[in-house]
Design a protein around this motif. Structure first.
Motif, PDB file in Angstrom:
ATOM      1  N   ALA A  48       1.173  -1.206   0.222  1.00  0.00           N
ATOM      2  CA  ALA A  48      -0.482   0.095  -0.020  1.00  0.00           C
ATOM      3  C   ALA A  48       0.403   1.337   0.039  1.00  0.00           C
ATOM      4  N   TRP A  49       1.764   1.391   1.142  1.00  0.00           N
ATOM      5  CA  TRP A  49       3.156   2.008   1.115  1.00  0.00           C
ATOM      6  C   TRP A  49       3.432   2.591  -0.679  1.00  0.00           C
ATOM      7  N   ALA A  50       3.818   1.437  -1.443  1.00  0.00           N
ATOM      8  CA  ALA A  50       4.140   1.634  -2.535  1.00  0.00           C
ATOM      9  C   ALA A  50       3.347   2.164  -3.484  1.00  0.00           C
ATOM     10  N   ALA A  51       2.512   2.027  -3.420  1.00  0.00           N
ATOM     11  CA  ALA A  51       1.001   2.273  -4.509  1.00  0.00           C
ATOM     12  C   ALA A  51       1.371   3.425  -4.149  1.00  0.00           C
ATOM     13  N   ARG A  52       0.954   4.434  -3.532  1.00  0.00           N
ATOM     14  CA  ARG A  52       1.184   5.412  -3.015  1.00  0.00           C
ATOM     15  C   ARG A  52       1.727   6.109  -3.226  1.00  0.00           C
ATOM     16  N   GLU A  53       3.218   6.325  -3.393  1.00  0.00           N
ATOM     17  CA  GLU A  53       4.050   6.792  -3.711  1.00  0.00           C
ATOM     18  C   GLU A  53       4.412   6.613  -4.719  1.00  0.00           C
ATOM     19  N   ALA A  54       4.033   5.632  -5.695  1.00  0.00           N
ATOM     20  CA  ALA A  54       4.608   5.385  -7.433  1.00  0.00           C
ATOM     21  C   ALA A  54       3.007   6.466  -7.926  1.00  0.00           C
ATOM     22  N   VAL A  55       1.404   6.720  -6.914  1.00  0.00           N
ATOM     23  CA  VAL A  55       1.111   7.692  -7.369  1.00  0.00           C
ATOM     24  C   VAL A  55       1.542   9.266  -7.407  1.00  0.00           C
ATOM     25  N   ALA A 115      -1.413 -15.792  -5.718  1.00  0.00           N
ATOM     26  CA  ALA A 115      -1.361 -14.692  -4.320  1.00  0.00           C
ATOM     27  C   ALA A 115      -1.241 -13.373  -4.514  1.00  0.00           C
ATOM     28  N   VAL A 116       0.348 -13.064  -5.748  1.00  0.00           N
ATOM     29  CA  VAL A 116       0.455 -12.057  -6.187  1.00  0.00           C
ATOM     30  C   VAL A 116      -0.284 -10.827  -6.596  1.00  0.00           C
ATOM     31  N   GLY A 117      -1.052 -12.373  -7.377  1.00  0.00           N
ATOM     32  CA  GLY A 117      -2.183 -11.293  -8.382  1.00  0.00           C
ATOM     33  C   GLY A 117      -3.123 -10.859  -7.784  1.00  0.00           C
ATOM     34  N   GLU A 118      -4.072 -11.355  -6.404  1.00  0.00           N
ATOM     35  CA  GLU A 118      -5.167 -10.676  -5.377  1.00  0.00           C
ATOM     36  C   GLU A 118      -4.515  -9.541  -4.516  1.00  0.00           C
ATOM     37  N   ALA A 119      -2.608  -9.222  -4.683  1.00  0.00           N
ATOM     38  CA  ALA A 119      -2.150  -8.464  -3.702  1.00  0.00           C
ATOM     39  C   ALA A 119      -2.407  -7.096  -4.513  1.00  0.00           C
ATOM     40  N   ALA A 120      -1.960  -7.205  -6.550  1.00  0.00           N
ATOM     41  CA  ALA A 120      -1.971  -6.585  -7.072  1.00  0.00           C
ATOM     42  C   ALA A 120      -3.025  -6.114  -7.329  1.00  0.00           C
ATOM     43  N   ARG A 121      -4.251  -6.636  -7.300  1.00  0.00           N
ATOM     44  CA  ARG A 121      -5.415  -6.328  -7.287  1.00  0.00           C
ATOM     45  C   ARG A 121      -6.290  -5.483  -6.571  1.00  0.00           C
ATOM     46  N   THR A 122      -5.291  -5.413  -5.323  1.00  0.00           N
ATOM     47  CA  THR A 122      -5.863  -4.073  -3.672  1.00  0.00           C
ATOM     48  C   THR A 122      -5.804  -3.131  -4.422  1.00  0.00           C
ATOM     49  N   VAL A 123      -4.641  -2.795  -5.191  1.00  0.00           N
ATOM     50  CA  VAL A 123      -4.207  -1.540  -5.689  1.00  0.00           C
ATOM     51  C   VAL A 123      -4.598  -1.563  -7.038  1.00  0.00           C
ATOM     52  N   THR A 124      -4.647  -2.235  -7.255  1.00  0.00           N
ATOM     53  CA  THR A 124      -5.382  -1.537  -8.335  1.00  0.00           C
ATOM     54  C   THR A 124      -6.791  -0.844  -9.405  1.00  0.00           C
ATOM     55  N   GLU A 125      -7.709  -1.097  -8.230  1.00  0.00           N
ATOM     56  CA  GLU A 125      -9.036  -1.151  -7.307  1.00  0.00           C
ATOM     57  C   GLU A 125      -9.365   0.208  -6.698  1.00  0.00           C
ATOM     58  N   ARG A 126      -8.292   0.319  -6.284  1.00  0.00           N
ATOM     59  CA  ARG A 126      -8.210   1.797  -5.028  1.00  0.00           C
ATOM     60  C   ARG A 126      -7.286   2.689  -6.427  1.00  0.00           C
ATOM     61  N   TYR A 127      -6.066   2.561  -7.183  1.00  0.00           N
ATOM     62  CA  TYR A 127      -6.054   3.004  -7.873  1.00  0.00           C
ATOM     63  C   TYR A 127      -6.081   2.407  -9.485  1.00  0.00           C
ATOM     64  N   PRO A 128      -7.313   2.945  -9.722  1.00  0.00           N
ATOM     65  CA  PRO A 128      -7.004   2.358 -11.358  1.00  0.00           C
ATOM     66  C   PRO A 128      -6.128   2.848 -12.356  1.00  0.00           C
ATOM     67  N   GLU A 129      -5.930   3.905 -11.790  1.00  0.00           N
ATOM     68  CA  GLU A 129      -4.546   5.137 -13.164  1.00  0.00           C
ATOM     69  C   GLU A 129      -3.167   4.050 -13.187  1.00  0.00           C
ATOM     70  N   LEU A 130      -3.193   3.469 -12.440  1.00  0.00           N
ATOM     71  CA  LEU A 130      -1.402   3.546 -11.550  1.00  0.00           C
ATOM     72  C   LEU A 130      -0.960   1.829 -12.698  1.00  0.00           C
ATOM     73  N   GLU A 131      -0.193   1.832 -13.112  1.00  0.00           N
ATOM     74  CA  GLU A 131       0.460   0.977 -14.197  1.00  0.00           C
ATOM     75  C   GLU A 131       0.970  -0.122 -13.220  1.00  0.00           C
ATOM     76  N   VAL A 132       0.310  -1.375 -12.947  1.00  0.00           N
ATOM     77  CA  VAL A 132       0.536  -2.899 -11.943  1.00  0.00           C
ATOM     78  C   VAL A 132       1.158  -3.375 -13.180  1.00  0.00           C
ATOM     79  N   SER A 133       2.360  -3.948 -12.686  1.00  0.00           N
ATOM     80  CA  SER A 133       2.818  -5.352 -12.554  1.00  0.00           C
ATOM     81  C   SER A 133       3.056  -6.535 -11.876  1.00  0.00           C
ATOM     82  N   THR A 134       2.796  -7.839 -12.593  1.00  0.00           N
ATOM     83  CA  THR A 134       3.353  -8.779 -10.980  1.00  0.00           C
ATOM     84  C   THR A 134       3.739 -10.015 -11.641  1.00  0.00           C
ATOM     85  N   ASP A 135       4.917 -10.143 -10.601  1.00  0.00           N
ATOM     86  CA  ASP A 135       6.183 -11.266 -11.251  1.00  0.00           C
ATOM     87  C   ASP A 135       6.407 -12.286 -10.065  1.00  0.00           C
TER      88      ASP A 135
END
Length: 293
Positions: free
Chosen positions: A20-27, A65-85
């Motif tokens: 969540a911290w990383a997502a806010r900082e990326a935005v 698991a990593v996909g589900e975690a990523a969805r928690t931030v894409t739902e909150r920040y739809p404008e954020l470009e998110v990739s998973t590995d």
């Protein structure tokens, strides 16, 4: 090429707070977010009992698991470009490699997965030692409210101006993105008698004593960053005491603590310095550890 902010997740509360911290900082910085999970095939009787001995089953769990975690931030920040590995291999090597391709790596300060995760105690500290990029450690329970106006970016500065340049850069860039104040902290202690030399005594005499000398040193270190970030308010703090204790006394009002580090090589391996170690273990706010050149 613009690098993303990378968050390591393992399903724990700590790593989700880091995400969540990383997502806010990326935005705020208008950067992409990369979500990674360090994975290694596990063999165990308990796994065989639930038909999870197949590596494909385990890696499938990790990807889910990593996909589900990523969805928690894409739902909150739809404008954020998110990739998973999902990174297969040694946890430290995988995370250090991920950090090398990132603007910064963000990890939970204490986190583990009993099946396929990584320990962010021992592993996290080793990643900090080996990483060529800043590593941010976030505790469970950290929330956006901790980044409210009035809470400062606290950064430690020691030695010559160039010694802490990368930590100061990180602090000013973060403050500029957040509209925050930088509090630059320089701690000093009386040197032992044998440390005095004619040259150092001359410098101290010209400065008017130890504390004025330290204040001038901090002002000189901050000058290029004040010029580069003229809109960032700066508070200079010089105090007698150990660097770790002085920095920790500032943690209550901080939204982020920034410390530089040089890895110390010992007979039992590389270790971070005592100041970074103390701040990581005792500061309640997120801590950014920035490698120094």
């Amino acid at each position: 090429m613009t690098c993303p902010i990378t968050a390591g997740v393992d399903g724990t509360e700590e790593s989700l707070a880091a995400l969540a911290w990383a997502a806010r900082e990326a935005v705020r910085r208008k950067l992409a977010l990369r979500v990674v999970h360090a994975w290694r095939y596990q063999t165990h009787e308990a796994l065989e009992a639930i038909e999870a001995a197949d590596p494909e089953v385990q890696v499938g769990w990790a990807r889910e698991a990593v996909g589900e975690a990523a969805r928690t931030v894409t739902e909150r920040y739809p404008e954020l470009e998110v990739s998973t590995d999902v990174l297969e291999g040694d946890s430290v090597d995988s995370l250090v490699a991920a950090a090398a391709e990132a603007e910064m790596l963000v990890l939970g300060s204490r986190g583990h997965s009993r099946v396929v995760g990584f320990l962010v105690g021992s592993v996290g500290q080793q990643v900090i030692v080996e990483s060529a990029r800043p590593v941010v450690l976030v505790r469970a329970g950290d929330e956006a409210a901790s980044e409210a106006a009035g809470r400062e970016i606290v950064v430690g500065q020691q030695g010559e101006p160039e010694d802490g340049a990368e930590a100061l850069r990180f602090a000013f860039e973060t403050a500029a993105a957040r509209g925050a104040t930088v509090r630059a902290v320089r701690a000093w202690t009386l040197p032992p008698l044998f440390a005095y030399s004619p040259g150092s005594l001359k410098l101290l005499d010209e400065a008017g004593g130890m504390e004025p000398y330290e204040r001038k040193a901090l002002t000189a270190a901050l000058q290029p960053w004040r010029e580069r970030f003229p809109d960032v308010p700066v508070t200079e703090h010089v105090e007698m005491g150990s660097a770790g204790q002085v920095l920790l006394s500032m943690a209550t009002g901080a939204q982020l603590m920034v410390v530089g580090r040089r890895a110390h090589r010992t007979a039992v391996g590389a270790r971070i310095g005592s100041v970074a170690h103390g701040v990581l273990h005792h500061a309640g706010c997120p801590v950014a550890v920035v490698p120094q050149a």
